[in-house]
Design a protein around this motif. Structure first.
Motif, PDB file in Angstrom:
ATOM      1  N   LEU A  94      73.563  62.869  17.379  1.00 50.44           N
ATOM      2  CA  LEU A  94      73.953  62.889  18.328  1.00 50.44           C
ATOM      3  C   LEU A  94      75.505  62.477  18.596  1.00 50.44           C
ATOM      4  N   ILE A  95      76.061  62.128  17.482  1.00 53.09           N
ATOM      5  CA  ILE A  95      77.822  61.710  16.770  1.00 53.09           C
ATOM      6  C   ILE A  95      78.487  62.946  17.084  1.00 53.09           C
ATOM      7  N   ILE A  96      78.016  63.871  17.042  1.00 49.78           N
ATOM      8  CA  ILE A  96      78.817  65.772  16.889  1.00 49.78           C
ATOM      9  C   ILE A  96      78.491  65.872  17.802  1.00 49.78           C
ATOM     10  N   SER A  97      77.494  66.022  18.177  1.00 50.48           N
ATOM     11  CA  SER A  97      77.528  66.156  20.313  1.00 50.48           C
ATOM     12  C   SER A  97      78.001  65.582  20.981  1.00 50.48           C
ATOM     13  N   LEU A  98      78.219  64.266  21.100  1.00 52.31           N
ATOM     14  CA  LEU A  98      79.198  62.922  21.987  1.00 52.31           C
ATOM     15  C   LEU A  98      80.956  63.856  21.271  1.00 52.31           C
ATOM     16  N   ILE A  99      81.093  63.981  20.202  1.00 51.73           N
ATOM     17  CA  ILE A  99      82.937  64.475  19.927  1.00 51.73           C
ATOM     18  C   ILE A  99      82.719  66.099  20.800  1.00 51.73           C
ATOM     19  N   GLU A 118      84.260  72.040  13.955  1.00 49.93           N
ATOM     20  CA  GLU A 118      82.658  71.282  13.376  1.00 49.93           C
ATOM     21  C   GLU A 118      82.107  71.576  12.725  1.00 49.93           C
ATOM     22  N   ASN A 119      82.379  72.563  12.399  1.00 52.86           N
ATOM     23  CA  ASN A 119      81.570  73.117  11.067  1.00 52.86           C
ATOM     24  C   ASN A 119      82.081  72.667   9.627  1.00 52.86           C
ATOM     25  N   TYR A 120      83.505  72.718   9.349  1.00 56.82           N
ATOM     26  CA  TYR A 120      83.556  72.526   8.322  1.00 56.82           C
ATOM     27  C   TYR A 120      84.409  70.879   7.804  1.00 56.82           C
ATOM     28  N   TRP A 121      85.218  70.753   9.136  1.00 63.20           N
ATOM     29  CA  TRP A 121      85.029  69.914   9.161  1.00 63.20           C
ATOM     30  C   TRP A 121      84.891  68.601   9.577  1.00 63.20           C
ATOM     31  N   ILE A 122      83.929  68.510  10.974  1.00 62.81           N
ATOM     32  CA  ILE A 122      83.023  67.041  11.382  1.00 62.81           C
ATOM     33  C   ILE A 122      82.062  66.877  11.066  1.00 62.81           C
ATOM     34  N   ALA A 123      81.304  68.246  11.236  1.00 59.54           N
ATOM     35  CA  ALA A 123      79.716  67.733  10.207  1.00 59.54           C
ATOM     36  C   ALA A 123      79.379  67.421   8.784  1.00 59.54           C
ATOM     37  N   PRO A 124      79.874  68.195   7.771  1.00 61.47           N
ATOM     38  CA  PRO A 124      80.206  67.562   6.393  1.00 61.47           C
ATOM     39  C   PRO A 124      80.461  66.096   6.581  1.00 61.47           C
ATOM     40  N   ALA A 125      81.440  66.009   7.378  1.00 60.61           N
ATOM     41  CA  ALA A 125      81.974  64.396   6.930  1.00 60.61           C
ATOM     42  C   ALA A 125      80.993  63.650   8.491  1.00 60.61           C
ATOM     43  N   VAL A 126      80.231  63.544   8.561  1.00 54.84           N
ATOM     44  CA  VAL A 126      79.320  62.457   9.708  1.00 54.84           C
ATOM     45  C   VAL A 126      77.983  62.823   8.734  1.00 54.84           C
ATOM     46  N   MET A 127      77.366  63.985   8.942  1.00 54.26           N
ATOM     47  CA  MET A 127      76.354  64.170   7.918  1.00 54.26           C
ATOM     48  C   MET A 127      76.249  63.986   6.635  1.00 54.26           C
ATOM     49  N   LYS A 128      77.593  63.405   5.927  1.00 56.68           N
ATOM     50  CA  LYS A 128      77.682  63.305   3.874  1.00 56.68           C
ATOM     51  C   LYS A 128      76.402  62.114   3.825  1.00 56.68           C
ATOM     52  N   SER A 129      76.457  61.282   4.304  1.00 57.80           N
ATOM     53  CA  SER A 129      76.092  59.769   3.976  1.00 57.80           C
ATOM     54  C   SER A 129      74.355  60.006   4.632  1.00 57.80           C
ATOM     55  N   SER A 130      73.533  61.013   5.147  1.00 56.92           N
ATOM     56  CA  SER A 130      72.763  61.111   6.364  1.00 56.92           C
ATOM     57  C   SER A 130      71.572  62.017   5.352  1.00 56.92           C
ATOM     58  N   VAL A 131      71.940  63.229   5.543  1.00 63.96           N
ATOM     59  CA  VAL A 131      70.730  64.348   4.675  1.00 63.96           C
ATOM     60  C   VAL A 131      71.212  65.331   4.526  1.00 63.96           C
ATOM     61  N   ASP A 132      71.347  65.081   2.616  1.00 68.90           N
ATOM     62  CA  ASP A 132      71.756  65.895   2.028  1.00 68.90           C
ATOM     63  C   ASP A 132      70.820  67.043   2.016  1.00 68.90           C
ATOM     64  N   VAL A 133      71.479  68.116   2.569  1.00 73.18           N
ATOM     65  CA  VAL A 133      70.763  69.471   2.432  1.00 73.18           C
ATOM     66  C   VAL A 133      71.358  70.606   1.877  1.00 73.18           C
ATOM     67  N   PRO A 134      71.141  71.967   1.314  1.00 71.78           N
ATOM     68  CA  PRO A 134      72.047  72.394   1.352  1.00 71.78           C
ATOM     69  C   PRO A 134      71.985  73.973   1.994  1.00 71.78           C
ATOM     70  N   PRO A 135      72.627  74.389   2.416  1.00 72.26           N
ATOM     71  CA  PRO A 135      72.970  74.931   3.704  1.00 72.26           C
ATOM     72  C   PRO A 135      72.093  76.268   3.504  1.00 72.26           C
ATOM     73  N   LEU A 136      71.290  76.519   3.105  1.00 72.80           N
ATOM     74  CA  LEU A 136      70.613  77.635   2.633  1.00 72.80           C
ATOM     75  C   LEU A 136      69.252  77.110   3.485  1.00 72.80           C
ATOM     76  N   ALA A 137      68.902  76.139   2.759  1.00 74.76           N
ATOM     77  CA  ALA A 137      67.509  74.890   3.022  1.00 74.76           C
ATOM     78  C   ALA A 137      68.025  74.924   4.651  1.00 74.76           C
ATOM     79  N   THR A 138      69.200  74.439   4.795  1.00 76.00           N
ATOM     80  CA  THR A 138      69.341  73.862   6.558  1.00 76.00           C
ATOM     81  C   THR A 138      68.761  75.461   7.423  1.00 76.00           C
ATOM     82  N   ILE A 139      69.220  76.566   6.922  1.00 75.52           N
ATOM     83  CA  ILE A 139      69.250  78.022   8.016  1.00 75.52           C
ATOM     84  C   ILE A 139      67.821  78.379   8.002  1.00 75.52           C
ATOM     85  N   VAL A 140      67.082  78.023   6.993  1.00 76.36           N
ATOM     86  CA  VAL A 140      65.450  78.489   6.787  1.00 76.36           C
ATOM     87  C   VAL A 140      64.799  77.329   7.426  1.00 76.36           C
ATOM     88  N   GLY A 141      65.529  76.354   7.133  1.00 80.36           N
ATOM     89  CA  GLY A 141      64.600  75.159   8.569  1.00 80.36           C
ATOM     90  C   GLY A 141      64.586  75.199   9.240  1.00 80.36           C
TER      91      GLY A 141
END
Length: 462
Positions: free
Chosen positions: A328-333, A401-424
């Motif tokens: 939600l924070i990323i979408s708001l930005i 957004e992909n290389y700066w905003i999203a990693p900074a926001v998601m760093k403390s919430s969900v620790d998922v490898p990029p491959l698992a993110t795409i597959v999921g």
């Protein structure tokens, strides 16, 4: 020399009745006589304790005849079972013959508990019973699958509502840590969600209504321009396109299809409104009873594993809530940045386009491209230069957004490898569409947590 037995005592002993269950006095002799050497029996043998009785042939104990039933002979109380070595109370003494049966009768009381006879062999190993049970299991499984498929739309609404409730719970807990009661915190968060929907409707519906009215007003002019076009006029002369179009419009088929299309659009709109209200109500209920639902779910786990299951479950819920809040924070930005850019470029309906970009940015992988494509298309209607500038802006912003905003926001919430993110996201989208794509990443995080904390330690101990 033993003392002789008086005659009156011998007579009394001979005439006394036998004990209960003892055979009749056929085996005893009449009154004995005393001689000079002591008492003697009928054969003249002397005994210091009295006369000795010798059995005369096999003796059958007297008693009532057994009652024959469908389960076998009914054994009366106090009668010893055949073949037992120890005589029961009142049984014949040793040395007497008994009637032996071919098979041992049931124990006392068995005949009365089985009035219709003993049950036959068990049919558990019967192939017919096995086949019938297997067929019944298959039919039950098929019925359950059909029931789940029939209720799939309702189940999806429930899952989405629970997902939103878990995602909004961190905001509620944030207000609770500021000494706000939980009821007031839930009310404030829920009103904020409703406000977002209201703002989106007010920003999108009026432009759509205005554009539709303008299109209807300018439709005759568009038709006249088509008739004046040389290419269209040549095609009409060769294939009679306008004549066929006029015939189709004046016929009844056009009215039927048009009316059906209007009904279809109305049905879709009504269904969307109903589903939205259902999700909002269910989200409110889930948000209010989330703690009780967690306690009930944890009580289903055995007591020895409840503590570990509680810790894992809380971690999974926190991960899902962090993912929703971060998204939600990323979408708001993204929405705020798009609104300022479109306002600078003087693109019409900047607020509506910014809300569309923010909502589509919630969809993993493809959502950002959809919102950027809609905004760039409107920019091309303004001018080709504005459209090209919009394409360049959204391309650069997506990289940031992909290389700066999203990693900074998601760093403390969900620790998922990029491959698992795409597959999921891909698997979730293939199974449940947009909803599955939204749920795919937190589900992948939950599965990875279970594998890391449960499966791998067990494999190390094996």
């Amino acid at each position: 020399m033993p003392e002789p037995i008086p005659a009156d005592r011998a007579t009394a002993a001979a005439t006394s009745p036998p004990a209960s269950g003892v055979p009749s006095a056929k085996a005893a002799t009449p009154a004995t006589s005393t001689g000079p050497t002591g008492p003697t029996g009928p054969t003249g043998q002397a005994s210091s304790a009295g006369p000795v009785a010798e059995p005369v042939g096999p003796v059958v104990p007297a008693g009532p005849e057994p009652i024959l039933t469908s389960a076998g002979p009914l054994i009366l109380p106090g009668t010893p079972p055949a073949g037992s070595g120890a005589p029961a109370s009142g049984a014949a003494p040793a040395g007497t013959a008994t009637v032996a049966s071919d098979a041992a009768p049931p124990p006392p009381g068995a005949a009365t508990s089985l009035p219709f006879g003993r049950p036959g062999r068990s049919m558990s190993n019967n192939p017919f019973v096995f086949g019938f049970t297997a067929a019944l299991g298959v039919l039950t499984a098929w019925w359950l699958v059909q029931a789940v498929m029939s209720a799939s739309s309702v189940l999806i609404l429930i899952v989405v509502s629970l997902f939103l409730a878990i995602g909004l719970n961190p905001a509620v807990e944030f207000l609770q840590r500021r000494n706000v009661p939980r009821v007031a915190a839930i009310t404030a968060v829920f009103l904020g969600v409703i406000l977002v929907f209201v703002v989106f409707g007010l920003a999108v519906v009026p432009p759509l209504t205005t554009q539709s009215a303008q299109f209807v007003e300018q439709l005759p002019q568009y038709v006249q321009e088509l008739q004046n076009n040389p290419m269209i006029r040549d095609l009409d002369q060769r294939f009679q396109l306008l004549e066929k179009l006029q015939t189709y419009v004046t016929s009844g088929d056009f009215g039927t299809q048009m009316f059906g299309g209007v009904l279809g659009i109305g049905t879709v709109l009504i269904g969307a409104v109903f589903n939205s209200l259902t999700v909002l109500v269910l989200t409110l209920y889930f948000l209010g009873s989330l703690k009780s639902l967690k306690r009930m779910a944890y009580r289903l786990v055995p007591r020895t594993r409840r503590t570990r299951a509680t810790l894992l479950g809380d971690q999974i819920i926190d991960s899902i809530g962090g993912y929703v809040a971060g998204n939600l924070i990323i979408s708001l930005i993204a929405g705020v940045t798009t609104f300022f850019f479109l306002s600078i470029m003087q693109v019409p309906y900047a607020l509506a386009l910014a809300l569309i970009v923010a909502l589509t940015d919630l969809i993993p992988l493809v959502g950002a491209f959809i919102g950027a494509g809609v905004a760039s298309l409107v920019g091309f209607f303004v001018s080709p230069t504005v459209g090209i500038v919009c394409l360049i802006f959204f391309t650069i912003y997506q990289q940031i957004e992909n290389y700066w905003i999203a990693p900074a926001v998601m760093k403390s919430s969900v620790d998922v490898p990029p491959l698992a993110t795409i597959v999921g996201a891909l698997l979730g989208g293939a199974l449940l569409g947009v909803v599955g794509a939204l749920l795919g990443i937190p589900m992948a995080a939950a599965i990875l947590l279970i594998v890391r904390e449960v499966v791998m330690p067990r494999q190390e101990r094996a």
